[in-house]
Scaffold this motif. Structure first.
Motif, PDB file in Angstrom:
ATOM      1  N   UNK A  51       0.826  -1.198   0.000  1.00  0.00           N
ATOM      2  CA  UNK A  51       0.000   0.000   0.000  1.00  0.00           C
ATOM      3  C   UNK A  51       0.864   1.253   0.000  1.00  0.00           C
ATOM      4  N   UNK A  52       0.388   2.237  -0.761  1.00  0.00           N
ATOM      5  CA  UNK A  52       0.957   3.579  -0.760  1.00  0.00           C
ATOM      6  C   UNK A  52      -0.159   4.535  -1.176  1.00  0.00           C
ATOM      7  N   UNK A  53       0.105   5.818  -1.104  1.00  0.00           N
ATOM      8  CA  UNK A  53      -0.902   6.814  -1.444  1.00  0.00           C
ATOM      9  C   UNK A  53      -0.662   7.366  -2.834  1.00  0.00           C
ATOM     10  N   UNK A  54      -1.773   7.610  -3.537  1.00  0.00           N
ATOM     11  CA  UNK A  54      -1.661   8.178  -4.875  1.00  0.00           C
ATOM     12  C   UNK A  54      -1.260   9.644  -4.826  1.00  0.00           C
ATOM     13  N   UNK A  55      -1.677  10.357  -3.794  1.00  0.00           N
ATOM     14  CA  UNK A  55      -1.453  11.797  -3.730  1.00  0.00           C
ATOM     15  C   UNK A  55      -0.131  12.157  -3.066  1.00  0.00           C
ATOM     16  N   UNK A  56       0.765  11.210  -2.876  1.00  0.00           N
ATOM     17  CA  UNK A  56       2.088  11.502  -2.335  1.00  0.00           C
ATOM     18  C   UNK A  56       3.013  11.846  -3.493  1.00  0.00           C
TER      19      UNK A  56
ATOM     20  N   UNK B 268      -7.460  15.002  -6.397  1.00  0.00           N
ATOM     21  CA  UNK B 268      -7.397  15.808  -7.617  1.00  0.00           C
ATOM     22  C   UNK B 268      -5.983  15.800  -8.162  1.00  0.00           C
ATOM     23  N   UNK B 269      -5.801  15.685  -9.465  1.00  0.00           N
ATOM     24  CA  UNK B 269      -4.451  15.716 -10.049  1.00  0.00           C
ATOM     25  C   UNK B 269      -3.776  17.056  -9.813  1.00  0.00           C
ATOM     26  N   UNK B 270      -2.473  17.074  -9.649  1.00  0.00           N
ATOM     27  CA  UNK B 270      -1.766  18.342  -9.434  1.00  0.00           C
ATOM     28  C   UNK B 270      -1.631  19.124 -10.738  1.00  0.00           C
ATOM     29  N   UNK B 271      -1.137  20.337 -10.622  1.00  0.00           N
ATOM     30  CA  UNK B 271      -0.914  21.171 -11.799  1.00  0.00           C
ATOM     31  C   UNK B 271       0.338  20.715 -12.522  1.00  0.00           C
ATOM     32  N   UNK B 272       0.308  20.824 -13.827  1.00  0.00           N
ATOM     33  CA  UNK B 272       1.447  20.460 -14.639  1.00  0.00           C
ATOM     34  C   UNK B 272       2.402  21.612 -14.839  1.00  0.00           C
TER      35      UNK B 272
ATOM     36  N   UNK C 155      -4.031  21.581 -14.598  1.00  0.00           N
ATOM     37  CA  UNK C 155      -3.975  20.240 -13.997  1.00  0.00           C
ATOM     38  C   UNK C 155      -3.727  19.173 -15.059  1.00  0.00           C
ATOM     39  N   UNK C 156      -2.915  18.209 -14.714  1.00  0.00           N
ATOM     40  CA  UNK C 156      -2.654  17.097 -15.620  1.00  0.00           C
ATOM     41  C   UNK C 156      -3.862  16.182 -15.648  1.00  0.00           C
ATOM     42  N   UNK C 157      -3.951  15.362 -16.665  1.00  0.00           N
ATOM     43  CA  UNK C 157      -5.065  14.427 -16.764  1.00  0.00           C
ATOM     44  C   UNK C 157      -4.969  13.359 -15.671  1.00  0.00           C
ATOM     45  N   UNK C 158      -6.108  12.761 -15.364  1.00  0.00           N
ATOM     46  CA  UNK C 158      -6.126  11.740 -14.317  1.00  0.00           C
ATOM     47  C   UNK C 158      -5.277  10.536 -14.710  1.00  0.00           C
ATOM     48  N   UNK C 159      -5.320  10.154 -15.994  1.00  0.00           N
ATOM     49  CA  UNK C 159      -4.527   9.018 -16.437  1.00  0.00           C
ATOM     50  C   UNK C 159      -3.033   9.299 -16.299  1.00  0.00           C
ATOM     51  N   UNK C 160      -2.601  10.518 -16.643  1.00  0.00           N
ATOM     52  CA  UNK C 160      -1.192  10.876 -16.492  1.00  0.00           C
ATOM     53  C   UNK C 160      -0.801  10.932 -15.023  1.00  0.00           C
ATOM     54  N   UNK C 161      -1.694  11.426 -14.183  1.00  0.00           N
ATOM     55  CA  UNK C 161      -1.451  11.478 -12.744  1.00  0.00           C
ATOM     56  C   UNK C 161      -1.204  10.083 -12.188  1.00  0.00           C
ATOM     57  N   UNK C 162      -2.032   9.139 -12.568  1.00  0.00           N
ATOM     58  CA  UNK C 162      -1.887   7.766 -12.090  1.00  0.00           C
ATOM     59  C   UNK C 162      -0.627   7.121 -12.663  1.00  0.00           C
ATOM     60  N   UNK C 163      -0.352   7.358 -13.950  1.00  0.00           N
ATOM     61  CA  UNK C 163       0.814   6.744 -14.586  1.00  0.00           C
ATOM     62  C   UNK C 163       2.112   7.229 -13.953  1.00  0.00           C
TER      63      UNK C 163
END
Length: 810
Positions: free
Chosen positions: A271-276, A312-316, A321-329
């Protein structure tokens, strides 16, 4: 045999006709982005994209064939739907009259596994078009072909329609005989949502949570049922990332290891956090602690779970804001790259699943939590866990890879490099000698020249008339014949002078040996000290000359960093020079340590080691040997070798005994045992050395090494022919022949080296050739007069330059 995952790569090289048949049986997956947790959530399981048009893109190297304990496959009974299953299997295989009963039984059980997995997917609300489901079915069918052979035909392949209809009938009939359970262990940092995810999976509070302090303080087991499937979850305390807290993490991991010793998990969730948002390797100490406790194989059966997936995805870089898919990738890549660094395997590609446990998370009409990309995360996470368990059962059934029930996480035993270890065993080793034996002793392959011949040569040199070397100006005044006569006279005098030096050296050693024999026993152990006291000259440390550094663009010459002293200390420590190192580097990548001493006044012991470390990897080579006489003409030598092989350390315990059959014949018998990881290899060798006169030496050896059921055989022959007065005479010829047999692959290699002198030019010719028609030939010239011979080195440079010009012009 290869695992199911390895079979995928092998099967991709199959024929086009087989691809067409598989495309008829398997549905092409659709909606990869909507079916997975992210664009990389399921595709990351396979690493690279699909190479076959019909191959589902999903499960890959990270849902691998892990060597779990062999689990019994339950047989369905008591219902009409399940009773028809054996009949269906017999109909499918009726056309294969040449298939054995064992293969029929394996196909029947494999069909039951397919039906079981389709029932699991049905209960989770996933259709056969789901990318994970399609990939598992594809691999099960492919594994059946690999197990039964490529000639089984279409009748032996997987029929999707029949298995799907059978699974639907059993689920529609409400048959509750699935008998499937999964054990999941959760690991991760403290406060990332491990306990909250467990509660979400069971839809009830099974584990306490706390937003301000760690809620789980000890390892605990949580058991429940999800969609009629028995789920066993091992909840562990949270880990801390700082380097100072690794001792605490080690204690936690030790308690976890004891807890799962009797019942290892089927899958591990990290486990880890996506928003880290961290791009450094701050989590590397934590991940290395996990790797050191369970081994790198723990990551072969692990799924990365990123919580807080609704963030929410951070700013690029452009402020938007970057796309959700790019944020996850991006976040998935950072976590996976850190795991690769900790595991030491850059090929790992762990699947990633997104999780959101917040009460404000968006839900669908069924009350299930939905991620921003429209995916329902709970069934997807469970499906990934069940898929790994199903593939493990198929591996165990088809015996595509050995299982080790006693080891958690299916630690894979690596195959030892038997040819390399056998070559090390067959290597001839010099005998260790006591100090009094070293004084006045000659090499085993040489004989002392008679004193009469030595005295006559000495007298001949002393009787020569005076001789003066000519200068270059004087040589120019001589004609060709005079120059030739002058060179012959100079060479003759140099040869007599070298013989006189050898004779004086032998006389000095004999005198030292005589004086050593006259000393008391308590002093004879350290003869150098006695001689130094007698000569009244104590040794002092002497600075050794600076070693030449490799060329670099740096302006300074940092040789002062690597200066060392040649002292009277018995430990000899020297730097290791790497001539082909990195630029802007000193070239010294390690150090070498050597020491020799005597134990109990009769056992010589030698310790030597070398440690090298460059910017990519570290290597260790250490050798400890001791020798003792156990009779007249018999010497036994034992030793321990430690060396780096790949990323593991190999420990070799060896022993050999040499027998002096005759004055010119010696026989050696040896044994060796090597421990590499969890694999033990043992072998033996036999060597015979024969001297024929003063010019010919023959060495024969042969041996065998076995490990994990494999056996490697090898042997070699070496013949040496030299001048009668070598090393004064320059001629030396060596011929070698080696043979190695492993897994039926015969490797034969031969090499030849000839050294001779033509005039004032020394020529060395080397050549080697193997049975694969690969070889090399090299010629080296060295001369003190013909400096133009150095121009020969320009030939390969000119040839390369001309070839490049031709290629560029074309």
């Amino acid at each position: 045999m290869p695992s199911i995952e390895e079979g995928v790569a092998n099967e991709e090289a199959g024929s086009e006709s087989k691809k067409e048949q598989e495309s008829e049986d398997l549905p092409a997956p659709t909606g990869a982005r909507t079916e997975t947790a992210s664009s990389d959530a399921s595709s990351s399981l396979g690493g690279a994209g699909p190479s076959l048009p019909v191959r589902p893109a999903g499960l890959g190297r990270s849902v691998p064939s892990l060597d779990h304990a062999t689990r019994a496959i339950p047989r369905s009974s008591g219902s009409s739907a399940s009773a028809r299953q054996p009949t269906t299997i017999d109909e499918e295989n009726s056309s294969n009259t040449d298939v054995s009963e064992g293969n029929d039984d394996a196909r029947e059980k494999l069909q039951m596994i397919r039906v079981k997995f389709l029932r699991l997917a049905h209960r989770l609300g996933q259709s056969a078009h789901n990318v994970v489901v399609a990939q598992v079915l594809y691999r099960l069918g492919l594994a059946e072909q690999l197990r039964g052979g490529r000639g089984t035909g279409r009748a032996g392949t997987f029929s999707f329609e029949r298995a799907s209809s059978l699974a639907e009938e059993q689920e529609a009939a409400g048959i509750d005989d699935l008998e499937f359970g999964c054990t999941i262990m959760v690991l991760g940092k403290s406060g990332v949502g491990k306990s909250a995810t467990i509660n979400s999976l069971f839809d009830e509070i099974k584990s306490g949570t706390n937003a301000y302090s760690p809620a789980t303080t000890k390892v605990q087991e949580i058991v429940g049922t999800v969609h009629g499937i028995r789920l066993r979850v091992i909840d562990t305390p949270g880990l801390l990332t700082s380097f100072a807290d690794q001792r605490r993490n080690e204690r936690i991991m030790a308690s976890v290891k004891r807890f799962i010793k009797k019942s290892p998990p089927d899958i591990v969730l990290y486990f880890d956090r996506l928003d880290m948002q961290s791009r450094d390797y701050g989590d590397l100490p934590l991940l290395r602690t996990i790797t050191d406790t369970f081994g790198s194989a723990v990551w072969f059966n692990a799924i990365v779970v990123l919580t807080h997936a609704s963030s929410a995805p951070p700013d690029g870089a452009n402020g938007a804001p970057v796309s959700y898919e790019m944020f996850v990738a991006q976040r998935s890549h950072v976590v996976q790259q850190t795991i690769r660094q900790a595991a030491g395997d850059m090929r790992l590609m762990n699947p990633v699943s997104l999780v959101e446990n917040h009460t404000a998370c968006r839900r669908n009409r069924s009350g299930e939590r939905v991620l921003p990309n429209g995916q329902v995360w709970k069934p997807q996470l469970l499906l990934l866990c069940f898929a790994s368990k199903i593939l493990a059962e198929a591996n165990s059934l088809l015996k595509l890879q050995d299982s080790t029930p006693a080891r958690p996480f299916g630690v894979r035993s690596r195959v030892p490099p038997l040819p390399f270890l056998l070559s090390s065993l067959l290597q001839s080793r010099a005998q260790l000698k006591l100090p009094d034996e070293q004084i006045g002793s000659e090499d085993d392959d040489t004989e002392d020249e008679s004193d009469e011949d030595a005295d006559s040569e000495t007298e001949e040199y002393d009787d020569l008339p005076p001789f003066r070397r000519l200068t270059k100006a004087e040589l120019k005044l001589l004609d060709k014949e005079q120059r030739k006569a002058y060179a012959e006279e100079l060479e003759y005098r140099e040869k007599l002078f070298m013989k006189k030096q050898l004779k004086d050296d032998r006389a000095r050693k004999k005198e030292m040996k005589r004086r050593l024999a006259s000393l008391p026993k308590d002093v004879a152990e350290y003869p150098e000290e006695s001689f130094e006291e007698e000569n009244a000259s104590a040794s002092v440390p002497v600075p050794m000359p600076d070693m030449a550094l490799p060329p670099s663009f740096d302006s300074d010459n940092p040789t002062y960093r690597y200066r060392y002293l040649d002292a009277a200390n018995q430990w000899l420590v020297r730097p290791v020079l790497e001539t082909h190192g990195w630029d802007h580097d000193s070239g010294y990548d390690g150090l070498n340590v050597e020491k020799m001493f005597v134990v109990s006044k009769k056992i010589p012991v030698s310790i030597s080691g070398q440690v090298t470390k460059d910017k990519k990897e570290a290597n260790l080579q250490m050798e400890c040997a001791a020798s003792f006489k156990n009779g007249e003409g018999r010497v036994t030598q034992a030793g321990l070798d430690v060396q780096t092989i790949g990323k593991d350390l190999a420990y070799t315990l060896r022993s050999e005994t040499r027998f002096d059959n005759f004055r010119r014949n010696k026989t050696t018998c040896g044994l060796a045992v090597t421990l590499l990881g969890d694999t033990i290899a043992a072998g033996m060798k036999l060597e015979d050395r024969l001297l024929i006169g003063k010019r010919v030496k023959l060495v024969f050896n042969g041996g065998a090494l076995t490990g994990r059921g494999d056996v490697a055989y090898g042997g070699s022959l070496e013949a040496t022919l030299k001048d009668e007065d070598y090393p004064l005479g320059p001629f030396l010829s060596t011929f070698g022949l080696s043979v190695m047999d492993w897994h039926g692959d015969l490797a034969i290699g031969g090499n030849l080296q000839v050294q001779f002198k033509v005039g004032r030019t020394m020529t060395v010719v080397r050549g080697n050739l193997n049975n694969r028609r690969a070889g090399q030939v090299s010629v080296r010239f060295s001369s003190s007069e013909q400096l133009q011979m150095a121009l020969i080195g320009l030939i390969p440079l000119l040839r390369t330059f001309i070839n490049n010009k031709i290629l560029n012009s074309n």
